[in-house]
Design a protein around this motif. Structure first.
Motif, short mmCIF file in Angstrom:
data_model
loop_
_atom_site.label_atom_id
_atom_site.label_comp_id
_atom_site.label_asym_id
_atom_site.label_seq_id
_atom_site.Cartn_x
_atom_site.Cartn_y
_atom_site.Cartn_z
N LYS A 222 -41.21 27.16 36.36
CA LYS A 222 -40.86 28.55 36.67
C LYS A 222 -39.46 28.92 36.21
O LYS A 222 -39.11 30.09 36.14
CB LYS A 222 -40.99 28.83 38.19
N ALA A 223 -38.63 27.90 35.93
CA ALA A 223 -37.26 28.16 35.50
C ALA A 223 -36.80 27.02 34.59
O ALA A 223 -37.40 25.95 34.57
CB ALA A 223 -36.33 28.27 36.71
N LEU B 179 -35.67 17.11 27.05
CA LEU B 179 -36.03 17.22 28.46
C LEU B 179 -35.38 16.10 29.24
O LEU B 179 -35.56 14.92 28.91
CB LEU B 179 -37.55 17.17 28.62
N GLN B 180 -34.62 16.45 30.27
CA GLN B 180 -34.00 15.44 31.13
C GLN B 180 -34.91 15.10 32.31
O GLN B 180 -35.10 13.94 32.63
CB GLN B 180 -32.65 15.94 31.65
N LYS B 181 -35.44 16.14 32.96
CA LYS B 181 -36.34 15.92 34.09
C LYS B 181 -36.96 17.26 34.48
O LYS B 181 -36.53 18.32 34.02
CB LYS B 181 -35.62 15.31 35.29
N ILE B 182 -37.97 17.18 35.33
CA ILE B 182 -38.57 18.37 35.94
C ILE B 182 -38.56 18.14 37.44
O ILE B 182 -39.04 17.11 37.92
CB ILE B 182 -40.01 18.58 35.46
N ASP B 183 -37.98 19.07 38.17
CA ASP B 183 -38.06 19.01 39.63
C ASP B 183 -37.98 20.41 40.20
O ASP B 183 -37.37 21.31 39.61
CB ASP B 183 -36.99 18.09 40.23
N ALA C 86 -37.39 22.96 34.71
CA ALA C 86 -37.20 22.00 33.62
C ALA C 86 -35.72 21.92 33.33
O ALA C 86 -35.07 22.93 33.06
CB ALA C 86 -37.96 22.46 32.37
N HIS C 87 -35.16 20.74 33.43
CA HIS C 87 -33.75 20.51 33.13
C HIS C 87 -33.69 20.00 31.70
O HIS C 87 -34.18 18.91 31.41
CB HIS C 87 -33.15 19.49 34.10
N ILE C 88 -33.10 20.81 30.83
CA ILE C 88 -33.04 20.44 29.42
C ILE C 88 -31.60 20.42 28.94
O ILE C 88 -30.78 21.22 29.36
CB ILE C 88 -33.89 21.38 28.53
N VAL D 272 -36.61 29.98 24.58
CA VAL D 272 -36.83 28.68 25.22
C VAL D 272 -37.36 28.88 26.63
O VAL D 272 -38.33 28.23 27.04
CB VAL D 272 -35.53 27.85 25.24
N THR D 273 -36.77 29.80 27.37
CA THR D 273 -37.20 30.04 28.75
C THR D 273 -38.65 30.51 28.80
O THR D 273 -39.47 29.97 29.57
CB THR D 273 -36.28 31.06 29.44
N PHE D 274 -38.99 31.48 27.99
CA PHE D 274 -40.36 31.99 28.01
C PHE D 274 -41.35 30.93 27.53
O PHE D 274 -42.45 30.82 28.08
CB PHE D 274 -40.48 33.27 27.17
N THR D 275 -40.99 30.16 26.52
CA THR D 275 -41.90 29.14 26.02
C THR D 275 -42.13 28.04 27.06
O THR D 275 -43.27 27.68 27.34
CB THR D 275 -41.36 28.52 24.71
N LEU D 276 -41.07 27.53 27.65
CA LEU D 276 -41.24 26.43 28.62
C LEU D 276 -41.90 26.89 29.91
O LEU D 276 -42.61 26.11 30.55
CB LEU D 276 -39.90 25.76 28.90
N THR D 277 -41.71 28.16 30.29
CA THR D 277 -42.38 28.64 31.50
C THR D 277 -43.84 29.03 31.24
O THR D 277 -44.51 29.49 32.15
CB THR D 277 -41.61 29.82 32.14
N GLU D 278 -44.32 28.82 30.03
CA GLU D 278 -45.77 28.89 29.78
C GLU D 278 -46.48 27.76 30.52
O GLU D 278 -47.62 27.91 30.91
CB GLU D 278 -46.08 28.78 28.28
#
Length: 179
Positions: free
Chosen positions: A144-145, A99-103, A107-109, A133-139
């Motif tokens: 949202k992306a 994970l680089q950041k969230i804004d 999620a910027h990975i 990855v997209t579906f897991t992180l958007t849990e």
């Protein structure tokens, strides 16, 4: 009286020692328990040819903790790919998410070992990986992306993906029920 005090102190020390051992054991094994049961995973129905994304039955337990979701993803990729041994006997270097950041709810990975994703998984394997990855992180309710950061390759392209990016999958809840 002194003997009772010594016994009480010894029992207290034994109890604290046992409690410490249990807590240490749980902390040590925490990352081991976050596996594919805590992620979305792709399945393919050979009879119908359908692509499915199946929600892990335990994802609810960690969905509000992005770091635990990432640990589960990294562990589940390693688990799924180890069933495909290399012909030369060497170990693969699997893609790992950082994970680089969230804004702005994104999620910027960064994908480490992106060569495996872009050159070795094939087009459908890479597509499955990006979807998982997209579906897991958007849990995570705050995400949202997902902005994938890696060098473009033959089978995968970096960029921002959301659940809407993967309309070619049937979405399944835990236990294989349509969602």
């Amino acid at each position: 009286m002194a003997k009772k005090m010594v016994v009480a102190v010894m029992l207290g020390v034994a109890f604290i020692g046992a409690l410490y051992a249990v807590i240490s054991f749980l902390k040590q094994n925490e990352s081991v328990t976050f596996d594919s049961r805590y992620t979305w995973h792709a399945e393919h129905d050979a009879d119908s040819g359908a692509n499915m994304l199946v929600r892990g039955r335990k994802i609810q337990d960690i969905k509000k903790d992005i770091n635990k979701l990432i640990m589960a993803l990294n562990k589940s990729v390693e688990e799924s790919e180890t069933i495909r041994p290399r012909s030369d006997g060497l170990k693969y270097e699997f893609p790992k998410i950082t994970l680089q950041k969230i804004d702005l709810r994104t999620a910027h990975i960064e994908i480490a070992n992106d060569q495996y994703l872009t050159q070795r998984m094939g087009s459908s394997g890479a597509q499955d990986y990006l979807a998982e990855v997209t579906f897991t992180l958007t849990e995570d309710p705050d995400i949202k992306a997902v902005n994938f950061i890696f060098e473009a390759g033959e089978h995968a392209m970096p960029g921002i993906y959301s659940r809407e990016s993967f309309t070619n999958y049937n979405i399944m809840a835990e236990g294989g029920r349509n969602r």
